[in-house]
Motif scaffolding. Structure first.
Motif, PDB file in Angstrom:
ATOM      1  N   GLY A  42      20.320  66.345  45.807  1.00  0.00           N
ATOM      2  CA  GLY A  42      20.476  65.038  45.185  1.00  0.00           C
ATOM      3  C   GLY A  42      19.314  64.144  45.582  1.00  0.00           C
ATOM      4  N   VAL A  43      18.624  63.585  44.606  1.00  0.00           N
ATOM      5  CA  VAL A  43      17.445  62.760  44.893  1.00  0.00           C
ATOM      6  C   VAL A  43      17.922  61.333  45.135  1.00  0.00           C
ATOM      7  CG1 VAL A  43      15.147  62.067  44.096  1.00  0.00           C
ATOM      8  CG2 VAL A  43      16.058  64.312  43.479  1.00  0.00           C
ATOM      9  N   THR A  44      18.387  61.079  46.365  1.00  0.00           N
ATOM     10  CA  THR A  44      19.014  59.812  46.737  1.00  0.00           C
ATOM     11  C   THR A  44      18.494  59.338  48.088  1.00  0.00           C
ATOM     12  OG1 THR A  44      20.840  60.901  47.895  1.00  0.00           O
ATOM     13  CG2 THR A  44      21.134  60.507  45.524  1.00  0.00           C
ATOM     14  N   LYS A  45      18.815  58.094  48.432  1.00  0.00           N
ATOM     15  CA  LYS A  45      18.419  57.556  49.734  1.00  0.00           C
ATOM     16  C   LYS A  45      19.114  58.309  50.867  1.00  0.00           C
ATOM     17  CE  LYS A  45      17.923  53.200  50.577  1.00  0.00           C
ATOM     18  NZ  LYS A  45      18.147  51.732  50.726  1.00  0.00           N
ATOM     19  N   GLU A  46      20.415  58.638  50.670  1.00  0.00           N
ATOM     20  CA  GLU A  46      21.157  59.319  51.728  1.00  0.00           C
ATOM     21  C   GLU A  46      20.553  60.676  52.071  1.00  0.00           C
ATOM     22  OE1 GLU A  46      23.581  56.308  49.810  1.00  0.00           O
ATOM     23  OE2 GLU A  46      22.517  58.043  48.987  1.00  0.00           O
ATOM     24  N   LYS A  47      19.887  61.276  51.103  1.00  0.00           N
ATOM     25  CA  LYS A  47      19.238  62.565  51.334  1.00  0.00           C
ATOM     26  C   LYS A  47      17.791  62.395  51.811  1.00  0.00           C
ATOM     27  CE  LYS A  47      22.312  65.747  50.041  1.00  0.00           C
ATOM     28  NZ  LYS A  47      22.629  67.000  50.752  1.00  0.00           N
ATOM     29  N   GLY A  48      17.390  61.152  52.100  1.00  0.00           N
ATOM     30  CA  GLY A  48      16.084  60.906  52.687  1.00  0.00           C
ATOM     31  C   GLY A  48      14.933  60.820  51.704  1.00  0.00           C
ATOM     32  N   CYS A  49      15.235  60.693  50.413  1.00  0.00           N
ATOM     33  CA  CYS A  49      14.161  60.687  49.416  1.00  0.00           C
ATOM     34  C   CYS A  49      13.386  59.374  49.403  1.00  0.00           C
ATOM     35  CB  CYS A  49      14.725  61.002  48.034  1.00  0.00           C
ATOM     36  SG  CYS A  49      15.344  62.696  47.914  1.00  0.00           S
ATOM     37  N   ASP A  50      13.987  58.297  49.908  1.00  0.00           N
ATOM     38  CA  ASP A  50      13.238  57.050  50.043  1.00  0.00           C
ATOM     39  C   ASP A  50      12.118  57.218  51.068  1.00  0.00           C
ATOM     40  OD1 ASP A  50      15.153  57.355  52.049  1.00  0.00           O
ATOM     41  OD2 ASP A  50      15.531  55.204  52.264  1.00  0.00           O
ATOM     42  N   ALA A  51      12.430  57.896  52.176  1.00  0.00           N
ATOM     43  CA  ALA A  51      11.404  58.174  53.181  1.00  0.00           C
ATOM     44  C   ALA A  51      10.329  59.100  52.618  1.00  0.00           C
ATOM     45  CB  ALA A  51      12.045  58.807  54.422  1.00  0.00           C
ATOM     46  N   LEU A  52      10.744  60.037  51.784  1.00  0.00           N
ATOM     47  CA  LEU A  52       9.796  60.983  51.203  1.00  0.00           C
ATOM     48  C   LEU A  52       8.791  60.283  50.289  1.00  0.00           C
ATOM     49  CD1 LEU A  52       9.188  63.938  51.348  1.00  0.00           C
ATOM     50  CD2 LEU A  52      10.800  64.351  49.492  1.00  0.00           C
ATOM     51  N   VAL A  53       9.262  59.268  49.561  1.00  0.00           N
ATOM     52  CA  VAL A  53       8.357  58.486  48.712  1.00  0.00           C
ATOM     53  C   VAL A  53       7.314  57.771  49.571  1.00  0.00           C
ATOM     54  CG1 VAL A  53       8.198  56.518  47.141  1.00  0.00           C
ATOM     55  CG2 VAL A  53      10.021  58.204  46.842  1.00  0.00           C
ATOM     56  N   GLU A  54       7.759  57.185  50.678  1.00  0.00           N
ATOM     57  CA  GLU A  54       6.826  56.495  51.576  1.00  0.00           C
ATOM     58  C   GLU A  54       5.797  57.461  52.147  1.00  0.00           C
ATOM     59  OE1 GLU A  54       6.299  53.241  52.560  1.00  0.00           O
ATOM     60  OE2 GLU A  54       7.524  52.947  50.761  1.00  0.00           O
ATOM     61  N   ILE A  55       6.253  58.641  52.536  1.00  0.00           N
ATOM     62  CA  ILE A  55       5.355  59.639  53.121  1.00  0.00           C
ATOM     63  C   ILE A  55       4.330  60.104  52.095  1.00  0.00           C
ATOM     64  CG2 ILE A  55       5.266  61.985  54.060  1.00  0.00           C
ATOM     65  CD1 ILE A  55       8.134  61.306  55.220  1.00  0.00           C
ATOM     66  N   ALA A  56       4.771  60.297  50.844  1.00  0.00           N
ATOM     67  CA  ALA A  56       3.882  60.779  49.780  1.00  0.00           C
ATOM     68  C   ALA A  56       2.695  59.844  49.567  1.00  0.00           C
ATOM     69  CB  ALA A  56       4.664  60.951  48.482  1.00  0.00           C
ATOM     70  N   LYS A  57       2.879  58.551  49.816  1.00  0.00           N
ATOM     71  CA  LYS A  57       1.794  57.581  49.637  1.00  0.00           C
ATOM     72  C   LYS A  57       0.640  57.839  50.603  1.00  0.00           C
ATOM     73  CE  LYS A  57       4.957  53.977  47.988  1.00  0.00           C
ATOM     74  NZ  LYS A  57       5.593  52.674  48.295  1.00  0.00           N
ATOM     75  N   HIS A  58       0.932  58.495  51.724  1.00  0.00           N
ATOM     76  CA  HIS A  58      -0.098  58.786  52.729  1.00  0.00           C
ATOM     77  C   HIS A  58      -0.838  60.095  52.437  1.00  0.00           C
ATOM     78  CE1 HIS A  58       1.052  55.632  55.679  1.00  0.00           C
ATOM     79  NE2 HIS A  58       2.229  55.758  55.103  1.00  0.00           N
ATOM     80  N   PHE A  59      -0.343  60.867  51.463  1.00  0.00           N
ATOM     81  CA  PHE A  59      -0.942  62.170  51.160  1.00  0.00           C
ATOM     82  C   PHE A  59      -1.175  62.312  49.653  1.00  0.00           C
ATOM     83  CE2 PHE A  59       1.555  62.671  55.044  1.00  0.00           C
ATOM     84  CZ  PHE A  59       0.615  63.226  55.919  1.00  0.00           C
ATOM     85  N   PRO A  60      -2.093  61.520  49.093  1.00  0.00           N
ATOM     86  CA  PRO A  60      -2.317  61.557  47.643  1.00  0.00           C
ATOM     87  C   PRO A  60      -2.841  62.897  47.130  1.00  0.00           C
ATOM     88  CG  PRO A  60      -4.026  60.263  48.741  1.00  0.00           C
ATOM     89  CD  PRO A  60      -2.981  60.542  49.769  1.00  0.00           C
ATOM     90  N   ASP A  61      -3.351  63.737  48.031  1.00  0.00           N
ATOM     91  CA  ASP A  61      -3.875  65.048  47.629  1.00  0.00           C
ATOM     92  C   ASP A  61      -2.794  66.122  47.547  1.00  0.00           C
ATOM     93  OD1 ASP A  61      -3.676  64.716  50.464  1.00  0.00           O
ATOM     94  OD2 ASP A  61      -4.801  66.578  50.738  1.00  0.00           O
ATOM     95  N   ILE A  62      -1.558  65.771  47.931  1.00  0.00           N
ATOM     96  CA  ILE A  62      -0.448  66.730  47.926  1.00  0.00           C
ATOM     97  C   ILE A  62       0.589  66.301  46.887  1.00  0.00           C
ATOM     98  CG2 ILE A  62       1.395  67.781  49.297  1.00  0.00           C
ATOM     99  CD1 ILE A  62      -0.272  67.189  51.794  1.00  0.00           C
ATOM    100  N   GLU A  63       1.109  67.245  46.121  1.00  0.00           N
ATOM    101  CA  GLU A  63       2.177  66.956  45.170  1.00  0.00           C
ATOM    102  C   GLU A  63       3.533  67.104  45.864  1.00  0.00           C
ATOM    103  OE1 GLU A  63       1.867  69.436  41.742  1.00  0.00           O
ATOM    104  OE2 GLU A  63       0.186  68.294  40.882  1.00  0.00           O
ATOM    105  N   PHE A  64       4.407  66.138  45.648  1.00  0.00           N
ATOM    106  CA  PHE A  64       5.758  66.159  46.200  1.00  0.00           C
ATOM    107  C   PHE A  64       6.728  66.345  45.040  1.00  0.00           C
ATOM    108  CE2 PHE A  64       3.286  64.344  49.497  1.00  0.00           C
ATOM    109  CZ  PHE A  64       3.974  64.471  50.693  1.00  0.00           C
ATOM    110  N   HIS A  65       7.340  67.517  44.942  1.00  0.00           N
ATOM    111  CA  HIS A  65       8.251  67.842  43.843  1.00  0.00           C
ATOM    112  C   HIS A  65       9.691  67.643  44.306  1.00  0.00           C
ATOM    113  CE1 HIS A  65       5.391  69.893  40.967  1.00  0.00           C
ATOM    114  NE2 HIS A  65       4.628  69.642  42.024  1.00  0.00           N
TER     115      HIS A  65
END
Length: 279
Positions: free
Chosen positions: A117-140
């Motif tokens: 589930g792509v939700t905050k409880e599953k940590g996807c909000d943190a994943l969005v923040e992390i993705a901003k630091h790695f623009p060369d990596i795709e986060f699916h």
């Protein structure tokens, strides 16, 4: 009640008040019908049982059962402190046919995968923040996405929403990825199927110290464990995962761990043992 060939009733309640009440009634009826009862908690029970009423219901439900099955060590210790009924830890399993013993480890880290589930409880909000630091990596992110997470990711082009996929499509995603990430803080988490499936595919993992993630699944060798909400530590973990040799070591460990501990053949035998002892 009327089928005399049925010897064992196997119930999987959530450790909430209403669920435990319903299962107390069911267990009582089963015992009156001379059936043995297995209560199988698939969540992390101490995350849910907080009030005196919940503790009372838990003790009653456990006392009506002949065997209790749990998914992680935290729940095992908690249940053992609250009942004299036999408690056994049986983890979730992965189909042996899904284990990939020939995972190709890429030189660079190209694709990070999350499934669930792509939700905050599953940590996807943190994943969005992390993705901003790695623009060369795709986060699916594969699974049904909440509007909240979609909004958070609007200006993060390397976040790719995969939507809901069937089992074969998810396996393809595992096989096509370089790293699996699971930053869950979901209260109902017990033992993540997604993480063990990723391990079976030969993926190194980054997970939060939650439910069974750290001590049973990753075990300090199949990936890296970060504290919930610790974005800085998570970023450092992603940096470490750029090392191909480290990812290879994690990959090898995960495949072997699934084969030795979480394959369907081994886990289903444990269920059968439980049934045979009771019947």
């Amino acid at each position: 009640m009327k089928d005399k060939d049925i010897k064992v009733v196997h119930a999987c309640p959530i450790a909430t008040k209403n669920s435990m009440l319903a299962n107390i009634v069911s267990a009582f009826i089963a015992r009156l019908s001379h059936k043995k009862v297995i209560i199988h908690f698939r969540c992390t029970v101490p995350n849910l049982v907080k009030t005196k009423m919940q503790h009372l219901l838990l003790k009653v439900l456990c006392s009506l059962s002949n065997q209790i099955i749990v998914l992680n060590s935290k729940t095992l210790r908690f249940i053992q402190d609250n009942t004299k009924t036999s408690v056994v830890l049986i983890p979730n399993f992965v189909d042996a046919d899904e284990v990939n013993q020939a995972k190709l480890i890429n030189e660079k880290l190209y694709k990070v995968l999350y499934v669930g589930g792509v939700t905050k409880e599953k940590g996807c909000d943190a994943l969005v923040e992390i993705a901003k630091h790695f623009p060369d990596i795709e986060f699916h992110l594969v699974g049904k996405a909440s509007s909240e997470i979609e909004k958070l990711a609007q200006n993060t082009p390397n976040i790719i929403f995969g939507g809901v996929k069937n089992k074969n499509e998810v396996i393809e995603e595992y096989n096509d990825s370089d790293l699996f990430v699971f930053l869950s803080r979901f209260w109902g988490e017990g033992f993540s199927n997604a993480v063990t499936e990723a391990m079976a595919a030969g993926l190194p993992c980054i997970v939060t110290d939650w439910a069974a993630n750290a001590d049973q699944i990753i075990d300090g060798k199949g990936g890296l464990v970060v504290d919930i909400g610790d974005i800085e530590k998570a970023i450092l973990a992603f940096d470490k995962m750029r090392d191909k040799s480290f990812r290879q070591t994690c990959s090898n460990y995960n495949v072997n761990k699934v084969l030795n501990e979480y394959s369907s053949e081994k886990i289903l035998r444990q269920y059968v043992d439980c049934y045979n002892k009771l019947s």
